[in-house]
Design a protein around this motif. Structure first.
Motif, short mmCIF file in Angstrom:
data_model
loop_
_atom_site.label_atom_id
_atom_site.label_comp_id
_atom_site.label_asym_id
_atom_site.label_seq_id
_atom_site.Cartn_x
_atom_site.Cartn_y
_atom_site.Cartn_z
N GLY A 184 0.81 -1.21 0.00
CA GLY A 184 0.00 0.00 0.00
C GLY A 184 0.84 1.26 0.00
N THR A 228 -8.50 -1.07 -3.82
CA THR A 228 -8.85 -0.40 -2.56
C THR A 228 -9.86 -1.22 -1.76
N ALA A 240 -2.42 0.35 4.17
CA ALA A 240 -2.21 1.47 3.24
C ALA A 240 -0.77 1.94 3.23
N LEU A 403 -6.35 4.28 -0.83
CA LEU A 403 -6.34 3.27 0.22
C LEU A 403 -6.61 3.86 1.60
#
Length: 431
Positions: A184, A228, A240, A403
């Motif tokens: 992420g 996502t 993330a 994210l």
């Protein structure tokens, strides 16, 4: 007289037999490098290279994030402190266009056998038919999953994006177990690397034929919405900001059922000293989207500096080192002695000892999915353009924003596309 002629002929024959390297004894070369298991092994063996050739090698080590900065600074300043540089495949185009790399073609020996390299990997170091580097380290991405849990619950390995999401949902049971983890953290080599599998799988691409950014079109937005949704619903807390190392750690701790990342994770996630899930892992190609299967691919190689290798002797010595360091013998020895599995030569993967050590019977699916993924991979999985560093980092910010929930996928990609258009106009790629 005859004795003198005989001695002359004997010496002449010895010189011819030794080849180019006999003339290079005493030549000193400097190699800008970063520490990896592969490069550590090469450094540990370099005395053998010096013994064979007489070439002295001095290594200059930099942390990963500083290496490019130091090398570029050396090029721009025209100092030429390094004869050989560790070369990321995504930067080859930029370095070639700026005249910083020496074409290796005229220095390649027959026994180097560049046809033995996986061709998808080698193509990342070729521009307009010329070879500008040889791969040291290479990887593809594939799916790694908890084989024991899949078998226990009667779940089949997901082969499509739809199936991947379904399985992630089935296995998501926080806080004990999360469905999936992937990168992420922002960066051209972080979240962009794994998200691109989904961008291309949904039929998206980065640019149109005129280099206008189009990754924010319908397919691109759909891919980021999918990415996502997958990670925010079924990923561990903080995903993330996950780097590849975080993905690996989450998996080896036993708290994640699936990951998509580099195939060379295998030797660490199967190490009893580093992993709680040894012997419980399966390996498979990345799932397919509507447009097909697109595993990630990356390589780091060695290139010869056109700035640093000033004399012909230095060029010859540098090219000799590059060929030795990337040879089939070195890659096989590395794999068998140290368990490093980032080899990129067919002869290594075809070797019976290698096949026995890393067989699908021992590591279910690893060998077969690695070979299949190299066949499926596209060299320009991430665009091989001089502007890639700026473009990739801009896209990486957008992915992280989506994210984290700071922006919708659509808005994040729209903003990134505008910035990338500005970058490409400034460079002259967009007219």
């Amino acid at each position: 007289m005859k004795k003198g002629i005989l001695i002359f002929l004997t010496l002449f024959t010895m010189i011819i037999g030794l080849g180019q390297t006999s003339d290079l004894a005493g030549t000193e070369i400097y190699v800008a490098i970063r520490s990896l298991p592969e490069t550590d092994f090469i450094m540990s063996k370099v005395s053998e290279f010096t013994q064979q050739t007489g070439i002295k090698v001095r290594f200059v080590l930099y942390p990963e994030l500083q290496l490019r900065e130091k090398v570029v600074m050396d090029f721009v300043s025209n100092v030429g402190a390094y004869d050989v540089i560790a070369l990321d495949s995504v930067y080859v185009e930029e370095f070639v266009q700026k005249g910083w790399l020496l074409p290796l073609d005229s220095y390649l020996k027959e026994e180097t056998n560049i046809d033995d390299f996986f061709q998808k990997v080698l193509q990342m170091f070729i521009r307009e038919g010329k070879v500008y580097g040889l791969p040291v380290y290479s990887e593809i991405t594939h799916l790694m999953y908890r084989k024991d849990i899949f078998q226990e619950k009667g779940i089949k390995v997901p082969q499509t994006f739809e199936e991947l999401e379904k399985v992630a949902s089935q296995l998501n049971n926080p806080p004990e177990m999360y469905g999936i983890a992937m990168r992420g953290l922002r960066g051209d080599g972080m979240n962009v690397y794994t998200w691109t599998t989904f961008l291309r799988g949904f039929g998206g691409k980065y640019f149109d034929d005129s280099w206008n950014p189009v990754f924010n079109n319908e397919e691109g937005v759909k891919s980021l919405e999918y990415y996502t949704n997958l990670l925010t619903k079924y990923g561990p807390p903080g995903v993330a900001t996950y780097s590849w190392d975080d993905v690996q750690s989450a998996f080896t701790s036993g708290s994640v059922s699936m990951i998509i990342d580099a195939n060379n994770f295998m030797t660490r996630i199967e190490d009893p000293e580093k992993s709680q899930i040894v012997g419980k892992i399966g390996y498979a190609p990345v799932p397919s989207g509507p447009a097909g299967i697109f595993p990630g691919i990356y390589s780091m190689g060695f290139g010869v500096s056109a700035i640093g290798a000033k004399t012909e002797k230095e060029k010859l010595a540098a090219a000799e080192f590059v060929q030795w360091a990337t040879s089939s013998e070195m890659q096989l020895e590395m794999a068998l002695q140290t368990g490093v599995v980032s080899a990129n030569r067919s002869s290594v993967f075809d070797n019976p000892v290698f096949q026995a050590k890393y067989s699908d019977d021992i590591y279910p699916g690893w060998l077969s999915s690695t070979l299949l993924s190299y066949d499926l991979a596209m060299p320009d999985f991430r665009p091989l353009i001089p502007e890639w560093r700026e473009v990739g980092n801009t896209v990486g910010i957008a992915i992280e924003q989506a994210l984290s929930g700071a922006l919708t996928p659509k808005k994040a990609l729209d903003q990134a596309a505008k910035e990338c258009e500005r970058i490409l106009r400034a460079s002259g790629k967009i007219k």
